[in-house]
Each structure stands twice: as C-alpha cells, then as structure tokens.
Design an enzyme around this catalytic site. Sequence first.
Site, PDB file in Angstrom:
ATOM      1  N   SER A 113       2.662   6.342   8.125  1.00 48.48           N
ATOM      2  CA  SER A 113       1.658   5.394   7.677  1.00 48.48           C
ATOM      3  C   SER A 113       2.001   3.944   7.992  1.00 48.48           C
ATOM      4  O   SER A 113       2.172   3.581   9.137  1.00 48.48           O
ATOM      5  CB  SER A 113       1.430   5.607   6.179  1.00 48.48           C
ATOM      6  OG  SER A 113       0.323   4.886   5.778  1.00 48.48           O
ATOM      7  N   HIS A 114       2.153   3.143   6.936  1.00 47.10           N
ATOM      8  CA  HIS A 114       2.368   1.704   7.109  1.00 47.10           C
ATOM      9  C   HIS A 114       3.838   1.378   7.387  1.00 47.10           C
ATOM     10  O   HIS A 114       4.178   0.225   7.584  1.00 47.10           O
ATOM     11  CB  HIS A 114       1.931   0.990   5.830  1.00 47.10           C
ATOM     12  CG  HIS A 114       2.617   1.526   4.618  1.00 47.10           C
ATOM     13  ND1 HIS A 114       2.334   2.777   4.118  1.00 47.10           N
ATOM     14  CD2 HIS A 114       3.601   1.031   3.845  1.00 47.10           C
ATOM     15  CE1 HIS A 114       3.105   3.022   3.079  1.00 47.10           C
ATOM     16  NE2 HIS A 114       3.886   1.982   2.895  1.00 47.10           N
ATOM     17  N   LYS A 126       2.803  15.391   7.152  1.00 48.48           N
ATOM     18  CA  LYS A 126       2.040  15.661   5.940  1.00 48.48           C
ATOM     19  C   LYS A 126       1.137  16.856   6.206  1.00 48.48           C
ATOM     20  O   LYS A 126       0.549  16.956   7.281  1.00 48.48           O
ATOM     21  CB  LYS A 126       1.212  14.410   5.664  1.00 48.48           C
ATOM     22  CG  LYS A 126       0.267  14.503   4.520  1.00 48.48           C
ATOM     23  CD  LYS A 126      -0.242  13.137   4.180  1.00 48.48           C
ATOM     24  CE  LYS A 126      -1.387  12.722   5.075  1.00 48.48           C
ATOM     25  NZ  LYS A 126      -2.319  11.808   4.432  1.00 48.48           N
ATOM     26  N   ASP A 277      -3.716  -0.014   9.187  1.00 47.68           N
ATOM     27  CA  ASP A 277      -2.282   0.286   9.235  1.00 47.68           C
ATOM     28  C   ASP A 277      -1.923   1.273  10.341  1.00 47.68           C
ATOM     29  O   ASP A 277      -2.762   1.612  11.178  1.00 47.68           O
ATOM     30  CB  ASP A 277      -1.810   0.810   7.873  1.00 47.68           C
ATOM     31  CG  ASP A 277      -2.358   2.200   7.588  1.00 47.68           C
ATOM     32  OD1 ASP A 277      -3.435   2.531   8.115  1.00 47.68           O
ATOM     33  OD2 ASP A 277      -1.704   2.962   6.843  1.00 47.68           O
ATOM     34  N   ASP A 279      -1.564   4.514  10.609  1.00 53.91           N
ATOM     35  CA  ASP A 279      -2.364   5.721  10.838  1.00 53.91           C
ATOM     36  C   ASP A 279      -3.841   5.536  10.513  1.00 53.91           C
ATOM     37  O   ASP A 279      -4.594   6.507  10.474  1.00 53.91           O
ATOM     38  CB  ASP A 279      -1.786   6.899  10.044  1.00 53.91           C
ATOM     39  CG  ASP A 279      -1.811   6.676   8.548  1.00 53.91           C
ATOM     40  OD1 ASP A 279      -1.743   5.505   8.126  1.00 53.91           O
ATOM     41  OD2 ASP A 279      -1.891   7.653   7.791  1.00 53.91           O
ATOM     42  N   ASP A 281      -5.552   4.608   7.785  1.00 57.54           N
ATOM     43  CA  ASP A 281      -6.227   4.896   6.513  1.00 57.54           C
ATOM     44  C   ASP A 281      -6.281   3.688   5.582  1.00 57.54           C
ATOM     45  O   ASP A 281      -7.074   3.664   4.656  1.00 57.54           O
ATOM     46  CB  ASP A 281      -5.629   6.138   5.822  1.00 57.54           C
ATOM     47  CG  ASP A 281      -4.145   6.041   5.576  1.00 57.54           C
ATOM     48  OD1 ASP A 281      -3.547   4.999   5.901  1.00 57.54           O
ATOM     49  OD2 ASP A 281      -3.566   7.023   5.052  1.00 57.54           O
ATOM     50  N   ARG A 282      -5.444   2.696   5.819  1.00 56.00           N
ATOM     51  CA  ARG A 282      -5.488   1.501   4.951  1.00 56.00           C
ATOM     52  C   ARG A 282      -6.332   0.399   5.589  1.00 56.00           C
ATOM     53  O   ARG A 282      -6.539   0.392   6.792  1.00 56.00           O
ATOM     54  CB  ARG A 282      -4.082   0.946   4.743  1.00 56.00           C
ATOM     55  CG  ARG A 282      -3.169   1.888   4.022  1.00 56.00           C
ATOM     56  CD  ARG A 282      -1.853   1.204   3.733  1.00 56.00           C
ATOM     57  NE  ARG A 282      -1.014   2.102   2.964  1.00 56.00           N
ATOM     58  CZ  ARG A 282      -0.030   1.691   2.163  1.00 56.00           C
ATOM     59  NH1 ARG A 282       0.226   0.410   2.039  1.00 56.00           N
ATOM     60  NH2 ARG A 282       0.692   2.563   1.495  1.00 56.00           N
ATOM     61  N   GLU A 364      -4.900   0.006  -5.058  1.00 59.06           N
ATOM     62  CA  GLU A 364      -4.379  -1.336  -4.826  1.00 59.06           C
ATOM     63  C   GLU A 364      -3.591  -1.416  -3.518  1.00 59.06           C
ATOM     64  O   GLU A 364      -3.409  -2.486  -2.966  1.00 59.06           O
ATOM     65  CB  GLU A 364      -3.516  -1.794  -6.004  1.00 59.06           C
ATOM     66  CG  GLU A 364      -2.360  -0.866  -6.396  1.00 59.06           C
ATOM     67  CD  GLU A 364      -1.256  -0.732  -5.388  1.00 59.06           C
ATOM     68  OE1 GLU A 364      -0.921  -1.741  -4.766  1.00 59.06           O
ATOM     69  OE2 GLU A 364      -0.740   0.399  -5.226  1.00 59.06           O
ATOM     70  N   LYS A 376      -8.189   8.219   2.519  1.00 59.34           N
ATOM     71  CA  LYS A 376      -8.704   6.863   2.558  1.00 59.34           C
ATOM     72  C   LYS A 376      -8.987   6.521   4.016  1.00 59.34           C
ATOM     73  O   LYS A 376      -8.440   7.145   4.915  1.00 59.34           O
ATOM     74  CB  LYS A 376      -7.723   5.896   1.920  1.00 59.34           C
ATOM     75  CG  LYS A 376      -6.301   5.930   2.441  1.00 59.34           C
ATOM     76  CD  LYS A 376      -5.428   5.099   1.510  1.00 59.34           C
ATOM     77  CE  LYS A 376      -4.009   4.967   2.006  1.00 59.34           C
ATOM     78  NZ  LYS A 376      -3.182   6.158   1.704  1.00 59.34           N
TER      79      LYS A 376
END
Length: 543
Positions: A113-114, A126, A277, A279, A281-282, A364, A376
């Site tokens: 991810s990030h 995952k 980010d 991947d 999703d953010r 958040e 997300k």
Amino acid sequence: MNSKVVSTQPIEGQMPGTSGLRKKTRVFMQPGYLENFVQATFNAIGGASGKTFVVGGDGRYFNATAIQTILKMATANGAEKVIVGQDGLLSTPAASHLIRMNKTDGGLILSASHNPGGIENDFGVKFNTANGGPAPESITNAIFAETRSILEYSIAATDDVDIHTIGSFSIGEMTVEVVDPVADYQALMASLFDFDKIRELFANGFTMRFDAMHAITGPYANAILANSLGAPKGTVTNGVPKEDFANGHPDPNPVWAKELMDLMMNDNGPDFGAASDGDGDRNMIVGRNIYVTPSDSLAVLVANAHLAPAYADGLSGVARSMPTSGASDRVADKLGIASFETPTGWKFFGNLLDAGKVTICGEESAGTGSDHVREKDGLWAVLLWLNILAERKQSMTEILTDHWKTYGRNYYSRHDYEAIPTDIADTLMSGLIEKLPDLVGQEFSGLKVSAADEFSYIDPVDGSVSHNQGIRIFFESGGRAVFRLSGTGTEGATLRVYLEQYVPTEADHSQETQQALTQVKQAAQQISELASHLGRTEPDVMT
Ligand code: G16
C-alpha cells in the site's frame, strides 16, 4: 507439466496485520517465505482446486516475480483459472472489481500500500474473498494457523508465463487470462458518475492536479481524467508506476505529497488537487489554500453524494472507522440514515456493505469508498468530488465552510510516532489501559474526561467480536483522543495518537488545526505520559 511438492518448515511471524502480510521485501524474497504464505492461504480456504482467482499488484519491486510464483502454485494446487492484470498491474480497487465482476473465488493482491517500495523497503500480500473485500479475521486467523503448521507446498516446475500480452494462456491445466488493468474499472466509474457534467467542468476552465506519486493510479488517472474527461495536459503528474515509486513514499498526505501541497497552498494554485497511494485505494483531497482532512472529506461526500447518479436515491447508511472523526455521524443524523463505528481496517466494512446496511464508508487514513467494490477507492473519491464540484459550481473553500456552518467543525489531526521499540509502545498502551477505570471526572490540561474505554466491536451482521481496537478518551469539551498501534508497519511499532475537537460555532471555524487541538494534545500526552515513555513529545508525521 511437472508439479513438485516441496518440503518446508513453518516460518515465524506470518500473521496478517491490518491489511494482509507486510514485511521488508528481502524477507519476502527469502526462499519459501512467499510460498509458505500462499500455500497457507490456499489451505485455509479449503484448497485452490477448481477455483478461479484474480492476481495483481501495484508494480512495486518483486511484484512480477511473486506473480510468477503464485501462478505456478495456483496451477499445482489445481486452480482452474487466474485473471492477471497486464504486466502484473492492478490497483487494489480494480482487483476488487474484477473479483466481483468475474464472480471469482477471491484474489491475491500484492502490495504494501502506502509503504515505500524497493528491495530495501516493503512488500505485502493480501487475500481478498469472493465479495471482493479483504479477508475477514476468521480467514486471516485460519491462514496464520496454517503458516504455523505448514510442512509442504506445491509448485509447478515450468517456465514463466507471459503476463505482458493480453489474452488467454495455459499453464498446465490452468488458464491464465491477462487483462487490461484499466478498462473494466474505467467502465465502472463511468456508470457511477456524470462524466458529461465533469467534462463540461473541465471544458469551462476548471483546473486540477492529480499526483499519482509514481504509483499504480498513473495509468488509471491518465485514462479517466485526461483521456476521457478532458482534464488539461499536465493534470496528472508522476503518472508512470515505478518499482520503487521513484524512491518516494507513496502515502497521500500533506507530508509525503508535499509537492502537491506547495502547489495548492497558493493563490494561483489549481482549483482542485488530489493524490493517491501505492496501490490506489487511498486518496488525499485538497483545494486551493484548503486541505481537506479525510474525515471531513467523508462527511462532505456523504452530505453531497446524491448529486452523483449512482447515489441519487440516497444512501442506506454510512460507516467510519473508530479513530475517524465524528463529522460523518452528524451528516448521517441529519439525513436520518444509520451510522456505524468499526475498528480500523477496511475488512470490517465488508459485512455492512454486503448486507446493504451502508453505502459509503471512510477512514481517517485517507480511505473512502462505496458499495461499488469492497475496497476503499482513491480515484472513486476524486471522481465523486469532481461530480459534486461540477454540480455545485462552488469552490472547495465555499463547500467546506458551508459544510462546517451547517454541521459544526470537527478539527482533527493524527500524530504518528514511528519506529518505537515494541516493548516501549506496549508499555505505554498497557499503562493507559490500567488507568482507564479511574479517568472519568479527572481533569488534564483543563479538559475533564467524560468517558474512556478500550474499543471493542460486535459485528451487527455476523455477531463476531473484535477486542483491543484502540483506546478512546472523550472530554466534556467535545474533544477526543484515541491511541492505537499501527497494524501496517514493518519496523518496530508506530504509535498513532488521533486528536479531535468539535467546535459548533461558526465564528470559531477559521482556526489553524494544530492550534485548535493544542489542549487535547496536551491532555493526551499528560494522560499517556508520552514524554517519559518516548523521550519526546513531537511526532514524526502529522496528518
Ligand atoms: C490499511 C487498511 C485501512 C487502515 C490502514 C491504517 O490501509 O486497509 O483500513 O485504516 O491500513 O492502518 P494502521 O493504522 O493499522 O497502520 P492500506 O491503505 O495500508 O491498505
């Protein structure tokens, strides 16, 4: 095709965290490390035989190698078909969509991810289930149990598969279908939003900057924002995914997306800015001279979602993770829809979405999404904002100030203390837990504690219970401090201190955020004895 059964030994520490197994890349590159985890995953879901999976990742270092290993293991375990993004690329939300669209048995998403990428940085794996969402705790616990008893794994002894060419290939009895990573996701977005309205917005001179942070959303943003919606040239920056994210930290927040922040905090900046980010999703949302906290972004999206075609009939409910500010609860109250508070981790939204209890969820940690997938979705949030801006024809500042005027403002910031020795972090947290029963009524830095607890969650759909999900301290002033240890780090512990202060009065809505949170911060530090545990009071990162 020859398959071999390879003898192995359990490897310590393969417990999936907040979002899958994340470790240093070199740890994943050790012989048998990835293989053990993948075999444990297949074992935990009753085997791979006859099943179909989606496999893809964010393109970070080791992505392509790991995909070849997974393909060879999938065929050796009897899987029928694996759908792979071309070049091994799939954003996390696009992978979730492919799992759902093709009604597969799940998917393996390769990403940390990030977290930064590269041989010296982080990698992750995952498992997502057939609903497209991250595996719930019942499955991640079963995977972990398998990693502790595993003695062998199966892998095909065969050449690598060509994952660079779109089309169908065979590997043993298994079909590998290589697909365009963007096309189906783009079609999904076009079905949710009013693309014509957004095209009109850009045609009328609206300016935007999207920072893909050298990560996976580059190809998606170029296809959707630039090619389809007509955003001006230069809108998408850092749009070519790199194995090491150009040595950057692909975390869309004011610290790591500083280049974008500097551009936006300027009277001549673009109308709208966003980043995503590693991947995809953010998301980070920012207007000219105004940063939108993820908690506020969630609240504004919930309040205005009806302006986009997909949500025109209203929302069934909204869910937020516990540390996320209460801003979205106020909107849900006003709309008369249900609101839910879940532990940190997108996996906790899955049941609520599947049961139709909520339409939009957010966190958040820069995650927002809806029932269109079970992850997300960074670009989804950007497109919903664009749809709202196209309909309201107001600036970001006007939309935010209007929102606070209606609902009050939840000042909010997260302070991260990184790479703390694990024993020190554990001592700080257990010290806080011991204090909880006596805190109510006590005053710290002029704030009186009105409630304090350790958050537990009972899933309203399946009744499963999750304990130890962070410490909440509420103050009579409308303030709140939350303490949690991150479940996504790969080095020591990261202490997250989440600070919030609700201010109803419009006259007080133009304070500087950290200023508005001074008292809550001091009280939180005093209660946790942070300085004596950590030897410092200033965090490494404030978002
Ligand atoms: C993951 C989870 C999120 C969570 C975030 C932060 O995000 O999917 O639900 O909010 O980690 O977790 P923590 O505070 O434990 O570090 P991502 O984008 O890393 O997959």
